[in-house]
Design a protein around this motif. Structure first.
Motif, PDB file in Angstrom:
ATOM      1  N   PHE A   1      -6.023   3.598  -5.417  1.00  0.00           N
ATOM      2  CA  PHE A   1      -4.620   3.464  -5.790  1.00  0.00           C
ATOM      3  C   PHE A   1      -3.743   3.254  -4.557  1.00  0.00           C
ATOM      4  O   PHE A   1      -2.944   2.327  -4.503  1.00  0.00           O
ATOM      5  CB  PHE A   1      -4.174   4.714  -6.560  1.00  0.00           C
ATOM      6  CG  PHE A   1      -2.842   4.574  -7.236  1.00  0.00           C
ATOM      7  CD1 PHE A   1      -2.766   4.233  -8.577  1.00  0.00           C
ATOM      8  CD2 PHE A   1      -1.652   4.785  -6.547  1.00  0.00           C
ATOM      9  CE1 PHE A   1      -1.541   4.102  -9.214  1.00  0.00           C
ATOM     10  CE2 PHE A   1      -0.419   4.652  -7.174  1.00  0.00           C
ATOM     11  CZ  PHE A   1      -0.370   4.316  -8.513  1.00  0.00           C
ATOM     12  N   THR A   2      -3.903   4.109  -3.565  1.00  0.00           N
ATOM     13  CA  THR A   2      -3.019   3.961  -2.399  1.00  0.00           C
ATOM     14  C   THR A   2      -3.309   2.710  -1.604  1.00  0.00           C
ATOM     15  O   THR A   2      -2.408   2.126  -1.025  1.00  0.00           O
ATOM     16  CB  THR A   2      -3.107   5.107  -1.357  1.00  0.00           C
ATOM     17  OG1 THR A   2      -4.463   5.436  -1.175  1.00  0.00           O
ATOM     18  CG2 THR A   2      -2.316   6.284  -1.783  1.00  0.00           C
TER      19      THR A   2
ATOM     20  N   ALA B   1       0.822  -1.205   0.000  1.00  0.00           N
ATOM     21  CA  ALA B   1       0.000   0.000   0.000  1.00  0.00           C
ATOM     22  C   ALA B   1       0.856   1.255   0.000  1.00  0.00           C
ATOM     23  O   ALA B   1       0.604   2.206  -0.727  1.00  0.00           O
ATOM     24  CB  ALA B   1      -0.927  -0.001   1.211  1.00  0.00           C
TER      25      ALA B   1
ATOM     26  N   TYR C   1       4.397   3.014 -13.152  1.00  0.00           N
ATOM     27  CA  TYR C   1       4.905   3.025 -11.773  1.00  0.00           C
ATOM     28  C   TYR C   1       6.418   2.816 -11.773  1.00  0.00           C
ATOM     29  O   TYR C   1       7.161   3.446 -11.014  1.00  0.00           O
ATOM     30  CB  TYR C   1       4.223   1.902 -11.011  1.00  0.00           C
ATOM     31  CG  TYR C   1       4.192   2.070  -9.511  1.00  0.00           C
ATOM     32  CD1 TYR C   1       3.143   2.734  -8.894  1.00  0.00           C
ATOM     33  CD2 TYR C   1       5.195   1.556  -8.711  1.00  0.00           C
ATOM     34  CE1 TYR C   1       3.100   2.886  -7.523  1.00  0.00           C
ATOM     35  CE2 TYR C   1       5.159   1.698  -7.338  1.00  0.00           C
ATOM     36  CZ  TYR C   1       4.112   2.364  -6.747  1.00  0.00           C
ATOM     37  OH  TYR C   1       4.070   2.511  -5.394  1.00  0.00           O
TER      38      TYR C   1
ATOM     39  N   GLY D   1       2.174   5.961  -4.275  1.00  0.00           N
ATOM     40  CA  GLY D   1       0.799   6.446  -4.177  1.00  0.00           C
ATOM     41  C   GLY D   1       0.623   7.483  -3.088  1.00  0.00           C
ATOM     42  O   GLY D   1      -0.024   8.509  -3.297  1.00  0.00           O
TER      43      GLY D   1
HETATM   44  N1  PHE Z   1      -0.703   1.235  -3.311  1.00  0.00           N
HETATM   45  C1  PHE Z   1       0.506   1.410  -4.051  1.00  0.00           C
HETATM   46  C2  PHE Z   1       1.010   2.815  -3.816  1.00  0.00           C
HETATM   47  O1  PHE Z   1       0.361   3.583  -3.192  1.00  0.00           O
HETATM   48  C3  PHE Z   1       0.305   1.154  -5.507  1.00  0.00           C
HETATM   49  C4  PHE Z   1      -0.287  -0.181  -5.737  1.00  0.00           C
HETATM   50  C5  PHE Z   1      -1.511  -0.278  -6.322  1.00  0.00           C
HETATM   51  C6  PHE Z   1       0.353  -1.317  -5.322  1.00  0.00           C
HETATM   52  C7  PHE Z   1      -2.098  -1.508  -6.507  1.00  0.00           C
HETATM   53  C8  PHE Z   1      -0.212  -2.558  -5.502  1.00  0.00           C
HETATM   54  C9  PHE Z   1      -1.423  -2.648  -6.080  1.00  0.00           C
HETATM   55  O2  PHE Z   1       2.061   3.162  -4.241  1.00  0.00           O
END
Ligand code: PHE
Length: 457
Positions: free
Chosen positions: A232-233, A25, A111, A29
């Protein structure tokens, strides 16, 4: 209760899961995306909507996704097919797994490019020439970096290489070890950074901007953007939580394990905001300048603080490690699928999946330089892919998860798997899945689509 076992191994403890889920997580993000999204959407109103979205929509969805993973104990596609068979649902629900996996790989392709920026900044923090405290100089240095296609491709490749290396070693070997020690150190550095930024930057203005009323009009696209940030986060909707849930020991309770992740993640996001905005206002950096925000603002702080070069290098390195934890979670579902359904060895699966992401990522790296002129819809290739994945595909996937766990799965299955009985907490969660999450997502989605269509957003 019947128990399936995962083919990929299991977390050694509840803590290992919490760490891995937190590791997935917390990444770009919260530290890169949150500040620039806040800036692009004008501050306070967005922050408030984001907090509501995390609590009322993100948290219950996270519980649902982990729960589905723990019940299915396979890769997301097989899990969805299997569970829908058991619940006498339509076999087409497997498509939800496909949507998640595809979205995850698309997200990873950019990413990884941004994680590459982070790696490059670790090097630059140590060795780049002085900026003289000027925001213009910081912006020029960053623009020159972005314009250098070779550098962007190089760092993207280096980062994905690290991802491939770790994922190839499997759940117990690679995944756990990579995330256990980086998080606490990163948090500590972030706290120091907040302290510095608040005392040296324009803290008053930043606080007002983050938590005060903002001039932005609250409309469907703003709400959608807040959902996107929350999903997303929290890593919702790409099968990552499903895959991690599949490795969860049978005696671990899903809701409490996920709450830890939610709280840490919100904290880190807010801390990142409290770091960036005092600096931005102090140095006259436009908060709405987009994805470069963090990379423009932080070097100015590192330059001015005592020991800043060492500190800056360490901070960017740890951020890259945090991004690694997220990237691992983004590839794991696809890799698990390739192993379980295509019969590949883990190594080959990693090669195939990461190879595909690498190729897509190259076009994203080039969208900042060689392909910068290729602009349509939301902007360059990066802007489009970012928007498509976070504001269209993630909400769709979230809607699917809510509908499946609320309507297709029967009460006895979900309450058995969640082990929170049939009391009021369970009733609340089920109401979220059946009613408010799908309704809010649908209403926002439709209204936002109309606004995008008529060019108002
Ligand atoms: N949550 C991660 C972040 O905030 C991005 C992410 C999204 C990771 C989905 C895994 C799955 O950077």
């Amino acid at each position: 209760m019947r128990q399936r076992r995962s083919n990929q191994g299991q977390w050694s403890s509840r803590l290992a899961f919490v760490l891995a889920a937190t590791g997935s997580a917390i990444g770009l993000g919260s530290i890169w995306r949150f500040p620039f999204a806040v800036g692009e959407h004008g501050g306070g109103a967005f922050v408030a909507l984001y907090l509501v979205a995390v609590l009322l929509v993100g948290f219950p969805l996270m519980i649902a996704e982990v729960m589905l993973g723990r019940r299915g104990r396979r890769n997301p596609i097989t899990t969805m097919t299997l569970l829908s068979e058991e619940e006498a649902g339509h076999p087409g629900w497997g498509a939800l797994g496909v949507l998640g996996i595809a979205t995850g790989l698309l997200i990873l392709s950019y990413y990884s490019v941004i994680s590459g920026w982070t790696l490059a900044h670790a090097v630059q923090a140590a060795s780049a020439p002085e900026l003289g405290g000027s925001a213009a100089a910081a912006r020029a240095a960053f623009a020159a970096f972005q314009g250098d296609a070779l550098q962007l491709v190089f760092w993207h490749t280096a980062f994905l290489g690290a991802v491939a290396f770790v994922v190839a070693r499997g759940v117990e070997g690679g995944l756990e070890r990579a995330v256990t020690f980086t998080m606490p150190v990163l948090l500590l550095l972030l706290l120091v950074l907040v302290g510095w930024s608040v005392t040296h930057g324009d803290a008053g203005r930043a606080l007002g901007y983050l938590f005060g009323a903002s001039a932005t009009q609250v409309d469907a696209s703003l709400v959608m953007a807040a959902f996107a940030q929350a999903f997303f986060t929290l890593s919702i909707g790409v099968g990552a939580l499903m895959a991690y849930g599949a490795y969860l020991p049978a005696d671990t309770r899903v809701p409490s394990a996920t709450l830890t992740v939610v709280v840490t993640n919100v904290l880190v996001s807010l801390l990142a905001g409290l770091t960036i905005f005092p600096l931005a206002f102090r140095h006259g950096i436009d908060p709405g300048e987009g994805p470069g925000l963090v990379f423009n603002a932080l070097p100015l702080a590192f330059e001015a603080m005592p020991g800043g070069r060492v500190f800056g290098t360490l901070f960017f390195l740890l951020l890259a490690l945090a991004a690694l934890g997220s990237a691992i979670a983004l590839v794991e579902p696809a890799v698990a699928w390739a192993i379980e359904r295509r019969g590949l060895t883990r190594q080959r699966a990693v090669l195939a999946v990461v190879g595909t992401v690498w190729v897509i990522g190259i076009s994203i790296a080039l969208s900042f330089n060689a392909l910068a002129e290729v602009r349509f819809w939301r902007g360059n290739l990066f802007d489009n892919l970012e928007f498509l994945t976070s504001e269209v595909l993630l909400p769709l996937s979230a809607l699917g998860i809510a509908l499946f766990s609320g309507w297709v799965m029967c009460r006895s299955s979900s309450s058995e798997e969640l082990e929170i009985g049939v009391g009021s907490r369970y009733a609340l969660w089920r109401a979220a899945m059946r009613w408010w999450v799908p309704l809010v997502l649908l209403a926002t989605g439709i209204a936002a689509t109309i606004a995008w269509g008529t060019g108002q957003a």
